[in-house]
Write an enzyme that holds these catalytic residues in place. Structure first.
Site, mmCIF file in Angstrom:
data_model
loop_
_atom_site.group_PDB
_atom_site.id
_atom_site.type_symbol
_atom_site.label_atom_id
_atom_site.label_comp_id
_atom_site.label_asym_id
_atom_site.label_seq_id
_atom_site.Cartn_x
_atom_site.Cartn_y
_atom_site.Cartn_z
ATOM 1 N N ASN A 101 0.808 -1.220 0.000
ATOM 2 C CA ASN A 101 0.000 0.000 0.000
ATOM 3 C C ASN A 101 0.847 1.279 0.000
ATOM 4 O OD1 ASN A 101 -2.131 -1.677 0.026
ATOM 5 N ND2 ASN A 101 -2.973 -1.006 1.987
ATOM 6 N N MET A 102 0.290 2.301 -0.575
ATOM 7 C CA MET A 102 0.969 3.591 -0.707
ATOM 8 C C MET A 102 1.533 4.083 0.625
ATOM 9 S SD MET A 102 1.613 6.233 -2.820
ATOM 10 C CE MET A 102 0.424 6.134 -4.168
ATOM 11 N N LYS A 103 0.738 4.000 1.685
ATOM 12 C CA LYS A 103 1.178 4.562 2.963
ATOM 13 C C LYS A 103 2.228 3.700 3.646
ATOM 14 C CE LYS A 103 -2.566 2.442 5.620
ATOM 15 N NZ LYS A 103 -3.735 2.697 6.484
ATOM 16 N N GLY A 104 2.304 2.389 3.299
ATOM 17 C CA GLY A 104 3.283 1.524 3.925
ATOM 18 C C GLY A 104 3.105 1.446 5.426
ATOM 19 N N TYR A 105 4.210 1.393 6.150
ATOM 20 C CA TYR A 105 4.142 1.425 7.607
ATOM 21 C C TYR A 105 5.495 1.845 8.173
ATOM 22 C CZ TYR A 105 6.806 -2.872 8.604
ATOM 23 O OH TYR A 105 7.796 -3.805 8.737
#
Length: 249
Positions: free
Chosen positions: A128-132
């Site tokens: 996902n774009m936001k990652g972690y």
């Protein structure tokens, strides 16, 4: 204080005291009999000086136990050999530059939790774009067409989508491991890819909290990543393998 790495033991209060904490559930009523059963289990495990420090009822005829004990065992840390993906870690900007320079085109990566696995936290963190943890996922990479198919994707559907998208790589997440269901799922996917003569055309990577590099290789995957892996780790390995600059073990 110097540690003798050829004889490493767990410790709690003082180095080399062998202290361990163990928790488990017994299918018996909570009470003194449960406490004694726990101590007997510890003794059969080879633990010394065991004592139950917490015991609680977690349902009818089930007791949760926490005990402290001492282990007499040690391991030779210097003799440990771990198979790890051999790649040079790059940052996202370096990865995109690497793709342009060495592959000459955008690459397509499909991510999925296959079969019965519905836990997407791992694949979402990578894709996902936001990652972690301040590490953006592959969707943020301009040179990667990242497609996250989500949870419970049948292996047949993933293989068909790989053909449709002309994918370069598959990223598989497996979190659920009860009764070794992850091994069955992962084996089935590789068998389908081989039946369709696609295995050698794709980079196939698996990740999950119980995935080891050794297990991944044993099941026919190019690499396995576990807890603590960031998108940059997976992407660095992937593009370097595609470019032929990763030494496969």
């Amino acid at each position: 204080m110097a540690v003798e790495l050829s004889r490493v033991r767990p410790y709690g209060d003082t180095l080399d005291d062998g202290a361990v904490q163990l928790s488990f559930t017994l299918p018996v009523p909570t009470g003194e009999e449960a406490r004694q059963a726990a101590l007997m289990m510890a003794a059969q495990m080879g633990l010394k000086n065991a004592r139950v420090v917490w015991m609680d009822r977690i349902g009818e005829n089930f007791t949760y136990i926490i005990l402290y004990a001492q282990s007499p065992h040690w391991v030779d840390y210097t003799a440990i050999q771990v198979v790890k993906p051999d790649y040079q870690l790059m940052q996202s900007s370096e990865i995109n530059t690497f793709i342009k320079k060495n592959l000459g085109r955008k690459i397509t990566v499909l991510g999925a939790c296959i079969e019965s696995d519905a836990h997407t936290v791992g694949i979402d963190a990578i894709m996902n774009m936001k990652g972690y943890d301040m590490h953006k996922g592959l969707e943020s990479y301009p040179e990667i067409n990242a497609i996250n198919l989500g949870a419970q994707v049948p292996a047949e559907e993933l293989v068909a989508r790989a053909v449709q998208e002309q994918a370069d790589a598959l990223l598989i997440s497996q979190v659920v491991t009860q009764r070794d269901i992850h091994v069955k799922n992962l084996t089935r996917l590789i068998e389908l890819l081989e039946a369709e003569e696609l295995r050698d055309e794709l980079v196939v990577i698996v990740g999950g909290p119980h995935i080891t590099p050794e297990l991944a290789k044993e099941l026919g995957y190019d690499a396995g990543f576990s807890t603590g892996t960031y998108p940059e780790d997976v992407a660095s390995f992937l593009v370097q393998l595609m470019a032929g600059s990763v030494k496969q073990q």
